[in-house]
Design an enzyme around this catalytic site. Structure first.
Site, PDB file in Angstrom:
ATOM      1  N   HIS A  47       0.808  -1.221   0.000  1.00 49.73           N
ATOM      2  CA  HIS A  47       0.000   0.000   0.000  1.00 49.73           C
ATOM      3  C   HIS A  47       0.846   1.278   0.000  1.00 49.73           C
ATOM      4  O   HIS A  47       0.739   2.082  -0.926  1.00 49.73           O
ATOM      5  CB  HIS A  47      -1.008  -0.041   1.147  1.00 49.73           C
ATOM      6  CG  HIS A  47      -1.667   1.262   1.421  1.00 49.73           C
ATOM      7  ND1 HIS A  47      -2.505   1.857   0.508  1.00 49.73           N
ATOM      8  CD2 HIS A  47      -1.591   2.114   2.474  1.00 49.73           C
ATOM      9  CE1 HIS A  47      -2.924   3.017   1.008  1.00 49.73           C
ATOM     10  NE2 HIS A  47      -2.382   3.198   2.193  1.00 49.73           N
ATOM     11  N   HIS A  71       3.789   7.078   5.114  1.00 48.12           N
ATOM     12  CA  HIS A  71       2.600   7.762   5.608  1.00 48.12           C
ATOM     13  C   HIS A  71       1.797   7.013   6.665  1.00 48.12           C
ATOM     14  O   HIS A  71       1.111   7.624   7.473  1.00 48.12           O
ATOM     15  CB  HIS A  71       1.687   8.204   4.448  1.00 48.12           C
ATOM     16  CG  HIS A  71       0.796   7.123   3.909  1.00 48.12           C
ATOM     17  ND1 HIS A  71       1.182   6.270   2.915  1.00 48.12           N
ATOM     18  CD2 HIS A  71      -0.470   6.767   4.238  1.00 48.12           C
ATOM     19  CE1 HIS A  71       0.189   5.434   2.638  1.00 48.12           C
ATOM     20  NE2 HIS A  71      -0.831   5.709   3.428  1.00 48.12           N
ATOM     21  N   GLU A  75       1.059   6.085  12.468  1.00 47.06           N
ATOM     22  CA  GLU A  75      -0.259   5.721  12.962  1.00 47.06           C
ATOM     23  C   GLU A  75      -0.363   4.227  13.289  1.00 47.06           C
ATOM     24  O   GLU A  75      -0.977   3.857  14.284  1.00 47.06           O
ATOM     25  CB  GLU A  75      -1.318   6.101  11.919  1.00 47.06           C
ATOM     26  CG  GLU A  75      -2.661   6.327  12.572  1.00 47.06           C
ATOM     27  CD  GLU A  75      -3.766   6.560  11.561  1.00 47.06           C
ATOM     28  OE1 GLU A  75      -3.494   6.572  10.348  1.00 47.06           O
ATOM     29  OE2 GLU A  75      -4.915   6.726  12.002  1.00 47.06           O
ATOM     30  N   ASP A  76       0.218   3.393  12.445  1.00 47.20           N
ATOM     31  CA  ASP A  76      -0.046   1.954  12.562  1.00 47.20           C
ATOM     32  C   ASP A  76       1.098   1.111  13.105  1.00 47.20           C
ATOM     33  O   ASP A  76       0.944  -0.093  13.248  1.00 47.20           O
ATOM     34  CB  ASP A  76      -0.413   1.368  11.182  1.00 47.20           C
ATOM     35  CG  ASP A  76      -1.658   2.018  10.602  1.00 47.20           C
ATOM     36  OD1 ASP A  76      -2.428   2.600  11.398  1.00 47.20           O
ATOM     37  OD2 ASP A  76      -1.856   1.937   9.381  1.00 47.20           O
ATOM     38  N   ASP A 143      -3.319   8.213  -1.347  1.00 45.56           N
ATOM     39  CA  ASP A 143      -3.701   7.179  -0.384  1.00 45.56           C
ATOM     40  C   ASP A 143      -5.130   6.709  -0.673  1.00 45.56           C
ATOM     41  O   ASP A 143      -5.421   5.521  -0.787  1.00 45.56           O
ATOM     42  CB  ASP A 143      -3.598   7.803   1.022  1.00 45.56           C
ATOM     43  CG  ASP A 143      -3.981   6.851   2.134  1.00 45.56           C
ATOM     44  OD1 ASP A 143      -3.616   5.665   2.056  1.00 45.56           O
ATOM     45  OD2 ASP A 143      -4.644   7.306   3.095  1.00 45.56           O
ATOM     46  N   ASP A 263     -21.324  15.762 -25.735  1.00 49.81           N
ATOM     47  CA  ASP A 263     -19.880  15.638 -25.546  1.00 49.81           C
ATOM     48  C   ASP A 263     -19.471  14.291 -24.977  1.00 49.81           C
ATOM     49  O   ASP A 263     -18.527  14.203 -24.212  1.00 49.81           O
ATOM     50  CB  ASP A 263     -19.371  16.781 -24.665  1.00 49.81           C
ATOM     51  CG  ASP A 263     -20.025  16.771 -23.291  1.00 49.81           C
ATOM     52  OD1 ASP A 263     -21.042  16.063 -23.131  1.00 49.81           O
ATOM     53  OD2 ASP A 263     -19.518  17.456 -22.395  1.00 49.81           O
TER      54      ASP A 263
HETATM   55 MN    MN Z   1      -2.697   4.657   3.823  1.00 55.18          MN
END
Ligand code: MN
Length: 513
Positions: A47, A71, A75-76, A143, A263
């Protein structure tokens, strides 16, 4: 996505030492995410690597790409911000922190349908993150794009929730940053989960239609190419197919008649410079009958998000309706990549222009002034109780208009903005002494909304000063905050409750008139 693929792709765009850093960040993230799995069962690291790959693809600077790799670590995993700062520098740590804050703010949103955080604290985190560095949002978009493209592994309720949030928050955000291609990708994916039956239906209708029109368009295209070659104009012509979601929106608007959608496929003509855009338009109009109401000059008057192009729809001799979009390569890059197009691979300098700049709005291009305004709002959160959620909602996601000062400076305001909003945007000292307004040369009432393209002149008088009634005559949180500050200085607020003040003020105005 694996490490080799990412490094291989990145090697064309970054310097040697930057690639070493990237390698380092990947190893760090891999170690941090060891043992974690995506819902698909794959190792988690795919990811962040996919997110980083997208950021390389969008042409982002190396710090953003590193932050993309890292990123989810804070957090994880056990990784800390201090560690990231020590290893990868302050800027990368700042970006990772911003992304983490946005995720935390989102987690605090109990009701995703109303798409703004419930608590002021979470809201402020989100806005501070956005306001300080727009690259945080660009990472969030990458993300989100990857999470949307792997949504099939989620439970159905979760799919719907994420798809709706994507359509209501992230797609408008991408649009606001001028990132047209990302907006479209998010919308298509989200729509395919929110209304799968309609999505499939429209897809097949579109396919049938396109088969026919592609052949017919080919004839027009050849004709146009031949004519432009005669005029020695260097062009590249492509077919642009309408997205399923924008077809859906148009059908809702037209109440279901696909025959009225002209269009479905447009021809996009890319030329070398602005003058050639107009030359091509002139040549097209001499070849075919233009539909007057459908000629749009977004070069002279760009869309509020900065989009530029000439649009025209013509009728060919065999009664075929064809839309053309004419633009330079630069305009095309901006239309596709938006703000991301202003970050150059090696030029850290240009990205700094969009970073934590506390200066005046005028340092950013007009279409991006809202970012500076957000910074100001974010910095006041917590100290000013008067900024309501509704207010921020309008500022963030509403439509924008462009208005001009008499000197021709461009200002960007939310739709429905009033003259005082403009005055406060120009300068709070000018607003303070506002006596009347002229819009396009005509006297204009304080309570009459401005329109896109208006030329607004603030007529000032030295002795004129802010009035309590003005609180009803501003719509942006920026103007409201500045006005309140001025009223406070004059002792006009807080002595009585604001509701009482408004009532009293209304009464006094009635007496005068
Ligand atoms: Mn993520």
């Amino acid at each position: 996505m694996n490490k080799r693929e990412l490094l291989n792709y990145a090697k064309d765009f970054y310097e040697e030492d930057q690639l070493l850093e990237l390698d380092h960040a990947i190893e760090y993230a891999k170690k941090a995410h060891t043992g974690q799995k995506r819902k698909s069962g794959e190792p988690y690291i795919i990811h962040p690597l996919a997110v980083a790959y997208t950021l390389v693809d969008w042409g982002m600077d190396i710090d953003t790409v590193l932050a993309g790799v890292l990123h989810d670590t804070v957090e994880d995993t056990d990784a800390t911000l201090e560690e990231i700062e020590n290893l990868f520098g302050r800027d990368v740590a700042f970006l990772v922190d911003g992304v983490t804050k946005v995720s935390q703010a989102r987690a605090g949103m109990r009701d995703l349908n109303s798409y703004l955080p419930q608590t002021k604290d979470n809201l402020s985190k989100l806005l501070i993150a956005v306001g300080q560095d727009v690259r945080v949002i660009i990472i969030k978009l990458a993300d989100r794009l990857h999470n949307m493209s792997t949504l099939q592994h989620m439970k159905p309720e979760k799919q719907i929730k994420i798809a709706r949030e994507s359509l209501e928050v992230f797609a408008p955000m991408a649009d606001r940053l001028g990132m047209g291609r990302v907006r479209m990708q998010i919308e298509e994916l989200a729509f395919s989960y929110l209304d799968p039956a309609e999505f499939k239906h429209l897809q097949s209708v579109m396919k049938k239609r396109l088969g026919k029109s592609t052949r017919k368009l080919g004839v027009v295209r050849t004709e146009v190419e031949r004519e432009l070659a005669k005029h020695n104009i260097n062009v590249e012509i492509n077919g642009r197919v309408k997205s399923i979601y924008s077809l859906y929106k148009k059908l809702v608007k037209l109440q279901g008649n696909i025959d009225d959608v002209y269009d479905l496929m447009a021809l996009r003509i890319i030329v070398d410079n602005n003058e050639d855009c107009y030359r091509v338009l002139g040549i097209l109009h001499s070849m075919y009958q233009p539909m007057i109401s459908r000629i749009k000059d977004y070069i002279a008057v760009p869309k509020p998000n900065g989009y530029q192009s000439l649009h025209t729809t013509v009728l060919t001799p065999n009664k075929q309706i064809v839309e053309f979009q004419i633009r330079t390569q630069e305009m095309h890059d901006y239309a596709e990549r938006g703000l991301a197009a202003s970050f150059h691979y090696h030029e850290q300098k240009s990205s700094k222009d969009y970073t934590r700049k506390k200066g005046s709005s005028s340092t950013l291009p007009a279409q991006l002034q809202w970012i500076t305004q957000l910074q100001e709002i974010a910095s006041r959160l917590g100290e000013d109780e008067e900024i309501s959620r509704d207010q921020l909602n309008i500022d963030l996601f509403g439509n924008r208009i462009f208005v001009y000062s008499p000197k021709g400076d461009i200002y960007n305001l939310p739709e429905g903005a009033l003259p005082l909003d403009f005055a406060y945007l120009v300068h709070s000292d000018i607003a303070r002494h506002a006596y009347s307004f002229r819009v396009n040369g005509m006297i204009h009432a304080f309570d009459k909304p401005l329109q896109n393209g208006d030329v607004v002149e603030v007529v000032t008088r030295k002795l004129s000063s802010p009035k309590q009634a003005w609180q009803e005559l501003v719509t942006t949180s920026h103007a409201r905050a500045k006005l309140r500050m001025q009223l406070r200085k004059l002792g006009l607020v807080e002595s009585i409750s604001s509701a009482a003040a408004i009532i009293r003020d209304k009464a006094s105005r009635k007496q005068k008139s």
